[in-house]
Design an enzyme around this catalytic site. Structure first.
Site, PDB file in Angstrom:
ATOM      1  N   GLU A 167       1.971  -9.789   6.462  1.00 39.04           N
ATOM      2  CA  GLU A 167       1.410  -8.455   6.717  1.00 39.04           C
ATOM      3  C   GLU A 167       2.560  -7.496   6.961  1.00 39.04           C
ATOM      4  OE1 GLU A 167      -1.272  -8.337  10.127  1.00 39.04           O
ATOM      5  OE2 GLU A 167      -0.667  -6.283  10.601  1.00 39.04           O
ATOM      6  N   GLU A 220       1.711   2.722  11.955  1.00 39.66           N
ATOM      7  CA  GLU A 220       0.849   2.217  13.030  1.00 39.66           C
ATOM      8  C   GLU A 220       1.218   2.916  14.326  1.00 39.66           C
ATOM      9  OE1 GLU A 220       1.047  -2.005  13.797  1.00 39.66           O
ATOM     10  OE2 GLU A 220      -1.003  -2.024  14.579  1.00 39.66           O
TER      11      GLU A 220
END
Ligand SMILES: *[C@@H]1O[C@H](CO)[C@@H](O)[C@H](O)[C@H]1NC(C)=O
Ligand SMILES: *[C@@H]1O[C@H](CO)[C@@H](O)[C@H](O)[C@H]1NC(C)=O
Ligand SMILES: *[C@@H]1O[C@H](CO)[C@@H](O)[C@H](O)[C@H]1NC(C)=O
Ligand SMILES: *[C@@H]1O[C@H](CO)[C@@H](O)[C@H](O)[C@H]1NC(C)=O
Length: 363
Positions: A135, A140
């Site tokens: 990932e 974020e």
């Protein structure tokens, strides 16, 4: 100017190593009214990170996922409904149907990123099989975080290192193994407030790019007034070797990309509270008294909880592209020194990684 004859041009081409011939070409362009073609909506509560969201299905999405009058795509949290205690707020989690192998470049041009207390958005990629296929969190943030955080998450054996002098971001965690530090991942923090939150929006947003190559995973962020010409629209072939140092750089020497990364789908989502933003030790210090769940009930808290996206693009054809600290290896003749060991790894690594991926998918 001296004309370049065909005769002098051909031999030059033939001595260039094939590993640096790759030029990116546009494979997917998601923008405007057709943006959501090729993406799947979640259609369930946040059953993965325990957030206070219901991620709408495609046929429930008209108020939270749409194209605005300016032609940009809005992906947002519902900011009109008062919730009952412990209610779930409507939000969006979408994932591309297609997965993109090593050799692709992922780009998002955005004008606004979601932020605010309880808000936990991400623009990220992940394998169909997690965590074995890896990932990469390109964008974020949680709560009132000032700057963007980039992270990889993997199975054991993948590490970030600061020793190359390449990344401009601050290395804040080195072990990408999802079982370490409650799945914190290996992280770089951007040092520029313009990379997230109110300052991102005030500056007109900008462009994020992630290169997934056998050599490294690299993430760049360009504020609007610094976007390279080859990323301003989808008409040109982007050349990451001309962009300068990335914010985050995960070299294959610390994390064997071929081994830890299977083809990646893109996901865009906005979680609320849950396993990160909602932890009391994370929420309370910046967002005050009361719990995250209580905070979520009031719709007026979510006016800044939206993505406004001009485009998401994926470029392919860059299988062997490499970032060599700002210099193009072929031009300088140092390809042997930099690429010598990697040619073998590329030849053997890709089939091995494919086998791993197929096994994972079968589980
Ligand atoms: C979570 O929800 C998704 C979408 O409905 C579903 O496919 C998946 O099986 C669920 N996972 C778990 C662990 O409940
Ligand atoms: C990369 O460039 C930086 C300066 O931008 C330099 O300090 C560093 O030594 C270089 N690293 C390598 C491996 O060449
Ligand atoms: C980022 O924003 C915070 C909070 O406003 C401020 O304290 C900090 O100095 C800013 N950092 C930079 C590099 O501008
Ligand atoms: C919801 O937020 C948007 C901005 O994201 C704002 O324009 C709108 O007025 C808000 N709606 C309500 C009901 O406050």
């Amino acid at each position: 100017m001296r004309p370049i004859s065909v005769l002098s041009w051909i031999p030059l081409l033939t001595v260039l190593p094939s590993s640096v011939q790759a030029a990116y070409s546009l494979q997917e362009l998601w923008a405007g009214d057709d943006f959501f073609d090729g993406w799947r909506f979640w259609g369930n509560r946040d059953n993965l990170t325990n957030g206070a969201t219901y991620y709408v299905a495609a046929d429930e999405a008209q108020d939270v996922a749409y194209t605005n009058a300016g032609g940009n795509v809005v992906i947002k949290v519902d900011n009109t409904s008062q919730l009952a205690p412990n209610g779930l707020r409507n939000s969006v989690r979408i994932t591309t149907e297609r997965a993109f192998d090593i050799g692709h470049l992922f780009v998002m041009d955005a004008l606004h990123l979601p932020y605010g207390c309880s808000v936990w958005p991400a623009f990220w990629t992940h394998a169909v099989s997690w965590p074995s296929g890896g990932e990469c969190d390109i964008v974020e943030g949680v709560n009132l975080q000032e700057a963007n955080g980039v992270a990889l998450h993997s199975v054991a054996g993948c590490f970030a290192a600061d020793g190359t002098g390449v990344p401009t971001g601050e290395l804040t965690a080195t072990n990408c193994d999802h079982t370490v530090n409650a799945n914190q991942g290996c992280t770089f923090e951007d040092t520029r407030n313009a990379s997230y939150g109110p300052e991102f929006a005030q500056g007109g947003g900008g462009v994020y790019a992630m290169e997934l190559s056998s050599e490294a995973i690299s993430v760049w962020f360009f504020p609007r007034n610094e976007v390279p010409a080859d990323l301003r629209d989808s008409s040109t072939s982007p050349d990451p070797t001309t962009w300068g140092r990335p914010v985050a750089y995960y070299a294959s020497s610390g994390c064997n990309i071929n081994q830890f990364f299977a083809p990646q789908q893109i996901t865009i989502n906005i979680a609320l509270c849950g396993d990160w933003a909602g932890q009391p030790g994370v929420f309370s210090p910046v967002c005050g008294t009361g719990t995250c769940a209580e905070y979520v009930a009031d719709p007026s808290h979510f006016d800044t909880a939206y993505f406004e996206i001009a485009s998401v693009r994926v470029y392919g054809g860059g299988l062997n592209t490499r970032y060599t600290n700002g210099t193009l290896a072929a031009a300088s003749g140092i390809i042997g020194a930099i690429g010598g060991g990697d040619a073998g790894a590329m030849a053997t690594g890709r089939p091995e990684r494919r086998e791993a991926f197929e096994l994972d998918s079968a589980q």
